[in-house]
Design an enzyme around this catalytic site. Structure first.
Site, PDB file in Angstrom:
ATOM      1  N   ARG A  72       0.862  -1.187   0.000  1.00 47.42           N
ATOM      2  CA  ARG A  72       0.000   0.000   0.000  1.00 47.42           C
ATOM      3  C   ARG A  72       0.899   1.238   0.000  1.00 47.42           C
ATOM      4  O   ARG A  72       1.987   1.196   0.584  1.00 47.42           O
ATOM      5  CB  ARG A  72      -0.874   0.025   1.271  1.00 47.42           C
ATOM      6  CG  ARG A  72      -1.959  -1.051   1.323  1.00 47.42           C
ATOM      7  CD  ARG A  72      -2.542  -1.122   2.736  1.00 47.42           C
ATOM      8  NE  ARG A  72      -3.623  -2.088   2.840  1.00 47.42           N
ATOM      9  CZ  ARG A  72      -3.461  -3.401   2.990  1.00 47.42           C
ATOM     10  NH1 ARG A  72      -2.241  -3.919   3.038  1.00 47.42           N
ATOM     11  NH2 ARG A  72      -4.513  -4.210   3.090  1.00 47.42           N
ATOM     12  N   HIS A  75      -0.047   3.271   5.201  1.00 43.35           N
ATOM     13  CA  HIS A  75      -0.575   2.196   6.059  1.00 43.35           C
ATOM     14  C   HIS A  75       0.034   0.842   5.663  1.00 43.35           C
ATOM     15  O   HIS A  75      -0.689  -0.162   5.552  1.00 43.35           O
ATOM     16  CB  HIS A  75      -2.100   2.132   5.981  1.00 43.35           C
ATOM     17  CG  HIS A  75      -2.778   3.339   6.568  1.00 43.35           C
ATOM     18  ND1 HIS A  75      -3.253   3.392   7.861  1.00 43.35           N
ATOM     19  CD2 HIS A  75      -3.054   4.562   6.039  1.00 43.35           C
ATOM     20  CE1 HIS A  75      -3.796   4.570   8.096  1.00 43.35           C
ATOM     21  NE2 HIS A  75      -3.689   5.304   7.008  1.00 43.35           N
ATOM     22  N   ARG A 112      -8.515  -4.526   9.952  1.00 46.92           N
ATOM     23  CA  ARG A 112      -7.060  -4.388   9.775  1.00 46.92           C
ATOM     24  C   ARG A 112      -6.586  -3.153  10.544  1.00 46.92           C
ATOM     25  O   ARG A 112      -7.090  -2.050  10.311  1.00 46.92           O
ATOM     26  CB  ARG A 112      -6.691  -4.260   8.292  1.00 46.92           C
ATOM     27  CG  ARG A 112      -5.171  -4.132   8.081  1.00 46.92           C
ATOM     28  CD  ARG A 112      -4.788  -4.157   6.603  1.00 46.92           C
ATOM     29  NE  ARG A 112      -3.357  -4.051   6.434  1.00 46.92           N
ATOM     30  CZ  ARG A 112      -2.688  -2.894   6.269  1.00 46.92           C
ATOM     31  NH1 ARG A 112      -3.335  -1.747   6.247  1.00 46.92           N
ATOM     32  NH2 ARG A 112      -1.381  -2.897   6.132  1.00 46.92           N
ATOM     33  N   ASN A 148      -9.065   6.267  11.776  1.00 47.49           N
ATOM     34  CA  ASN A 148      -7.743   6.503  12.345  1.00 47.49           C
ATOM     35  C   ASN A 148      -7.898   6.662  13.850  1.00 47.49           C
ATOM     36  O   ASN A 148      -8.982   7.010  14.326  1.00 47.49           O
ATOM     37  CB  ASN A 148      -7.118   7.785  11.773  1.00 47.49           C
ATOM     38  CG  ASN A 148      -6.485   7.563  10.398  1.00 47.49           C
ATOM     39  OD1 ASN A 148      -6.258   6.423   9.984  1.00 47.49           O
ATOM     40  ND2 ASN A 148      -6.205   8.646   9.705  1.00 47.49           N
ATOM     41  N   PHE A 161      -2.535  16.202   0.338  1.00 48.82           N
ATOM     42  CA  PHE A 161      -2.283  14.903   0.998  1.00 48.82           C
ATOM     43  C   PHE A 161      -0.860  14.414   0.734  1.00 48.82           C
ATOM     44  O   PHE A 161      -0.113  14.100   1.660  1.00 48.82           O
ATOM     45  CB  PHE A 161      -3.304  13.866   0.514  1.00 48.82           C
ATOM     46  CG  PHE A 161      -3.073  12.477   1.062  1.00 48.82           C
ATOM     47  CD1 PHE A 161      -3.439  12.146   2.358  1.00 48.82           C
ATOM     48  CD2 PHE A 161      -2.481  11.492   0.276  1.00 48.82           C
ATOM     49  CE1 PHE A 161      -3.232  10.862   2.858  1.00 48.82           C
ATOM     50  CE2 PHE A 161      -2.267  10.209   0.772  1.00 48.82           C
ATOM     51  CZ  PHE A 161      -2.647   9.899   2.062  1.00 48.82           C
ATOM     52  N   ARG A 354     -10.765  11.293  -1.371  1.00 53.63           N
ATOM     53  CA  ARG A 354     -10.485   9.873  -1.152  1.00 53.63           C
ATOM     54  C   ARG A 354     -11.414   8.979  -1.981  1.00 53.63           C
ATOM     55  O   ARG A 354     -11.186   7.767  -2.064  1.00 53.63           O
ATOM     56  CB  ARG A 354     -10.689   9.534   0.336  1.00 53.63           C
ATOM     57  CG  ARG A 354      -9.759  10.269   1.277  1.00 53.63           C
ATOM     58  CD  ARG A 354     -10.190  10.085   2.733  1.00 53.63           C
ATOM     59  NE  ARG A 354      -9.943   8.745   3.235  1.00 53.63           N
ATOM     60  CZ  ARG A 354     -10.545   8.218   4.307  1.00 53.63           C
ATOM     61  NH1 ARG A 354     -11.447   8.923   4.975  1.00 53.63           N
ATOM     62  NH2 ARG A 354     -10.262   7.001   4.690  1.00 53.63           N
ATOM     63  N   TYR A 358      -8.613   5.015  -3.530  1.00 55.24           N
ATOM     64  CA  TYR A 358      -8.353   3.717  -2.876  1.00 55.24           C
ATOM     65  C   TYR A 358      -8.462   2.594  -3.904  1.00 55.24           C
ATOM     66  O   TYR A 358      -7.652   1.680  -3.936  1.00 55.24           O
ATOM     67  CB  TYR A 358      -9.327   3.489  -1.709  1.00 55.24           C
ATOM     68  CG  TYR A 358      -8.977   4.332  -0.494  1.00 55.24           C
ATOM     69  CD1 TYR A 358      -9.084   5.712  -0.535  1.00 55.24           C
ATOM     70  CD2 TYR A 358      -8.532   3.763   0.698  1.00 55.24           C
ATOM     71  CE1 TYR A 358      -8.756   6.499   0.560  1.00 55.24           C
ATOM     72  CE2 TYR A 358      -8.202   4.538   1.799  1.00 55.24           C
ATOM     73  CZ  TYR A 358      -8.325   5.903   1.725  1.00 55.24           C
ATOM     74  OH  TYR A 358      -7.983   6.677   2.800  1.00 55.24           O
ATOM     75  N   ARG A 365      -2.090  -2.511  -6.916  1.00 48.55           N
ATOM     76  CA  ARG A 365      -1.332  -3.479  -6.101  1.00 48.55           C
ATOM     77  C   ARG A 365      -1.930  -4.884  -6.121  1.00 48.55           C
ATOM     78  O   ARG A 365      -1.238  -5.844  -5.839  1.00 48.55           O
ATOM     79  CB  ARG A 365      -1.137  -2.965  -4.668  1.00 48.55           C
ATOM     80  CG  ARG A 365      -2.373  -2.863  -3.815  1.00 48.55           C
ATOM     81  CD  ARG A 365      -2.073  -2.274  -2.438  1.00 48.55           C
ATOM     82  NE  ARG A 365      -3.274  -2.209  -1.629  1.00 48.55           N
ATOM     83  CZ  ARG A 365      -3.730  -3.190  -0.885  1.00 48.55           C
ATOM     84  NH1 ARG A 365      -3.079  -4.312  -0.799  1.00 48.55           N
ATOM     85  NH2 ARG A 365      -4.864  -3.046  -0.209  1.00 48.55           N
TER      86      ARG A 365
HETATM   87  C1  HEM Z   1      -6.953  12.980   0.580  1.00 46.66           C
HETATM   88  C2  HEM Z   1      -6.716  12.253   1.646  1.00 46.66           C
HETATM   89  C3  HEM Z   1      -6.350  10.812   1.605  1.00 46.66           C
HETATM   90  C4  HEM Z   1      -5.864  10.052   0.575  1.00 46.66           C
HETATM   91  C5  HEM Z   1      -5.547  10.491  -0.852  1.00 46.66           C
HETATM   92  C6  HEM Z   1      -5.689   8.704   1.084  1.00 46.66           C
HETATM   93  C7  HEM Z   1      -5.216   7.645   0.341  1.00 46.66           C
HETATM   94  C8  HEM Z   1      -5.048   6.354   0.797  1.00 46.66           C
HETATM   95  C9  HEM Z   1      -4.604   5.252  -0.002  1.00 46.66           C
HETATM   96  C10 HEM Z   1      -4.251   5.322  -1.485  1.00 46.66           C
HETATM   97  C11 HEM Z   1      -4.580   4.149   0.798  1.00 46.66           C
HETATM   98  C12 HEM Z   1      -4.157   2.735   0.401  1.00 46.66           C
HETATM   99  C13 HEM Z   1      -5.360   1.972  -0.133  1.00 46.66           C
HETATM  100  C14 HEM Z   1      -5.008   0.561  -0.539  1.00 46.66           C
HETATM  101  O1  HEM Z   1      -4.075   0.378  -1.327  1.00 46.66           O
HETATM  102  O2  HEM Z   1      -5.706  -0.365  -0.094  1.00 46.66           O
HETATM  103  C15 HEM Z   1      -5.022   4.556   2.111  1.00 46.66           C
HETATM  104  C16 HEM Z   1      -5.158   3.733   3.187  1.00 46.66           C
HETATM  105  C17 HEM Z   1      -5.790   4.110   4.353  1.00 46.66           C
HETATM  106  N1  HEM Z   1      -6.322   5.353   4.656  1.00 46.66           N
HETATM  107 FE1  HEM Z   1      -6.211   6.980   3.528  1.00 46.66          FE
HETATM  108  N2  HEM Z   1      -6.075   8.658   2.395  1.00 46.66           N
HETATM  109  C18 HEM Z   1      -6.496   9.920   2.748  1.00 46.66           C
HETATM  110  C19 HEM Z   1      -6.987  10.319   3.964  1.00 46.66           C
HETATM  111  C20 HEM Z   1      -7.350   9.461   4.960  1.00 46.66           C
HETATM  112  C21 HEM Z   1      -8.094   9.838   6.126  1.00 46.66           C
HETATM  113  C22 HEM Z   1      -8.645  11.226   6.450  1.00 46.66           C
HETATM  114  C23 HEM Z   1      -8.254   8.721   6.865  1.00 46.66           C
HETATM  115  C24 HEM Z   1      -8.990   8.675   8.169  1.00 46.66           C
HETATM  116  C25 HEM Z   1      -9.803   7.720   8.539  1.00 46.66           C
HETATM  117  C26 HEM Z   1      -7.593   7.615   6.169  1.00 46.66           C
HETATM  118  C27 HEM Z   1      -7.516   6.302   6.592  1.00 46.66           C
HETATM  119  C28 HEM Z   1      -6.882   5.286   5.908  1.00 46.66           C
HETATM  120  C29 HEM Z   1      -6.712   3.955   6.446  1.00 46.66           C
HETATM  121  C30 HEM Z   1      -7.170   3.465   7.817  1.00 46.66           C
HETATM  122  C31 HEM Z   1      -6.034   3.208   5.468  1.00 46.66           C
HETATM  123  C32 HEM Z   1      -5.590   1.752   5.560  1.00 46.66           C
HETATM  124  C33 HEM Z   1      -6.631   0.820   4.977  1.00 46.66           C
HETATM  125  C34 HEM Z   1      -6.187  -0.619   5.137  1.00 46.66           C
HETATM  126  O3  HEM Z   1      -6.018  -1.070   6.283  1.00 46.66           O
HETATM  127  O4  HEM Z   1      -6.013  -1.305   4.122  1.00 46.66           O
HETATM  128  N3  HEM Z   1      -7.067   8.113   5.013  1.00 46.66           N
HETATM  129  N4  HEM Z   1      -5.293   5.919   2.085  1.00 46.66           N
END
Ligand code: HEM
Length: 475
Positions: A72, A75, A112, A148, A161, A354, A358, A365
């Site tokens: 990823r 994270h 996760r 989070n 971001f 967002r 994702y 991936r």
């Molecule tokens: C513009 C803002 C954001 C972008 C562009 C972004 C982008 C991403 C991307 C691309 C991933 C990986 C997805 C994957 O490959 O499965 C990810 C994972 C994650 N993001 Fe964000 N994110 C942003 C903001 C946030 C915010 C505000 C939160 C708050 C809850 C958050 C929580 C998470 C979590 C928990 C994961 C891990 C998911 C997992 O366990 O597979 N993200 N994010």
């Protein structure tokens, strides 16, 4: 969703059970004459050379070099667990989400936990945001809730971001963490101060996922049968209580066991114990925007719990470990857009940013069929499944690139500092000063100005502590 889909989904749930229990172990003993378990390459005579034509050898090595998949982008380090979610209070008054209608309803979940800015080797007790993602397997399809452990984000516009995450990553010059990079970013982003005071308090260091909360950070929308829309923020509260550690204990545990939170989760479940959280929501009438001093769709803000109390929804019980990390955890594909009837994206700019990225990351991936991977359970998915984008809502306005009209970057940061215990205030001041003492005076000056704006007491105490430290360092 039609009935057939629902039936399909139920069948899938039993195949999910299989996904969650089959162990694949390729490390079988070799050398029994069976071509799949050979322990010798094909050679000319016993001493070689090895033949290019030995495709058994080739495929064995080729399988090995392909065992790793793309990480990823954020994270990266994470751990998973399975269990169920049980609705305790009906949310029918507020949402048509099918699994929140009747008390007693139970559905399977996969969680996760992760470290937001990490590599596979990042210590679990590092100062970090912890991710807490849940996949709900409902009869209508998949519902994802990504949280989070810190309730606010570092920026409020998605276009910033990558700039923010890059500032937290090692330098592209020498692959080393450089505080100057991070604090130069903060100096250009006053909206990050609320996040910064939380991250540099003891809330930034934890040793167990059993004791962290989860917050959706972004605001979603719930819609009921009368099409009434309300803003909603989700929160997980650990039944075992919220527990953090200070920076000294974090440093000690980093050396002792960098995977301490992952082992703690796994061992707890191996011993037959469960890991439990309550799900709560805060609801807001969208008309309240006019009377609030900040914008409730700004994800650098929390909502006052006195005005918007935590409504209990249900309980999650984690009671089973994965037995195939690659298939059941690494290949999990969560998205904030995996919603179902009754839940929608709000206009929260970060959430909008967002909305699609994702899936892009997962296509890259995991490949174009990432939804068919059994743990993701979306075999019957088609674009038409995305019925939750707020159809019927009236939207108008001039196209612009601008910040939110109501910014208020410092009030909640100051409130957070003043609500901390004296010991935790001292820890925050020490953690901030240790960093700010080693960066350039120009950037330090800007950060101190922000801290003063949050709370003059906080600014003065950090300034005093930096002066002591820089004297000690002879700077
Ligand atoms: C513009 C803002 C954001 C972008 C562009 C972004 C982008 C991403 C991307 C691309 C991933 C990986 C997805 C994957 O490959 O499965 C990810 C994972 C994650 N993001 Fe964000 N994110 C942003 C903001 C946030 C915010 C505000 C939160 C708050 C809850 C958050 C929580 C998470 C979590 C928990 C994961 C891990 C998911 C997992 O366990 O597979 N993200 N994010």
């Amino acid at each position: 969703m039609d009935k057939n889909n629902g039936q399909f989904q139920r069948k899938e749930n039993s195949s999910l059970e299989k996904t969650r229990s089959v162990t694949k172990d390729s490390s079988t003993h070799r050398g029994d004459g069976n071509p799949s378990t050979l322990s010798h390459s094909q050679t000319v005579g016993a001493r070689g050379p090895v033949l290019e034509q030995d495709n058994v050898l080739h495929e064995t090595l080729e399988t090995f070099v392909n065992t790793k998949i793309i990480e990823r982008p954020v994270h990266v380090k994470g751990f998973g667990a399975f269990g169920y979610f049980q609705t305790i209070h009906s949310m029918a008054e507020y949402t048509t989400l099918s699994f929140l209608q009747n008390p007693g309803q139970q559905i399977p979940v996969t969680v996760r936990f992760s470290l937001a800015v990490s590599t596979k080797g990042t210590p679990d007790t590092s100062r970090n945001v912890r991710g807490f993602s849940t996949k709900f397997y409902t009869d209508e399809g998949i519902f994802d809730l990504l949280c989070n452990h810190i309730p606010v984000f570092i920026v409020r516009d998605p276009i910033r971001f990558s700039e923010a995450i890059n500032a937290l990553m090692p330098s592209p010059v020498n692959n080393l963490i450089d505080p100057e990079r991070f604090w130069s970013f903060v100096a250009k982003a006053p909206e990050s101060i609320h996040f910064v005071v939380r991250l540099f308090s003891d809330a930034g260091t934890a040793k167990s996922f059993r004791h962290i909360p989860g917050h959706s950070v972004n605001t979603f929308v719930w819609k009921n049968t009368q099409d009434v829309r309300r803003y909603v923020k989700y929160h997980w509260v650990p039944f075992g209580g919220v527990k953090y550690i200070d920076s000294q204990e974090a440093a000690r545990l980093n050396g002792e066991n960098p995977d301490i939170a992952g082992s703690d989760l796994y061992e707890t479940i191996v011993k037959g114990n469960t890991v439990e959280y309550g799900l709560y929501v805060q609801l807001m009438n969208p008309d309240d925007v006019a009377m609030l001093p900040f914008d409730p769709l700004d994800n650098t803000k929390i909502w006052d719990e006195q005005l918007y109390p935590l409504l209990p929804v249900g309980q999650m019980v984690l009671n089973r470990n994965p037995d195939n990390y690659m298939e059941q955890v690494e290949k999990l594909a969560y998205s904030p857009s995996n919603l179902l009837d009754g839940a929608e994206l709000s206009d929260d700019k970060m959430l909008q940013g967002r909305a699609n990225i994702y899936w892009d990351s997962q296509r890259r991936r995991l490949g174009p069929d990432f939804r068919s991977i059994p743990i993701n359970q979306q075999k019957d998915w088609s674009p038409a499944s995305l019925v939750t984008s707020g159809n019927g809502r009236y939207v108008e306005g001039r196209l612009v690139r601008s910040d939110l009209p109501k910014q208020d970057d410092f009030t909640q940061a100051g409130q957070y500092y003043h609500a901390l215990s004296f010991v935790n205030q001292d820890h925050l001041i020490n953690n901030l000063s240790a960093e700010l003492a080693v960066i350039s005076p120009e950037i330090r000056k800007v950060i101190l100005k922000y801290l003063f704006q949050a709370s003059s007491e906080l600014g003065e105490r950090v300034d005093r502590q930096i002066n002591l430290q820089t004297k000690e360092l002879g700077k």
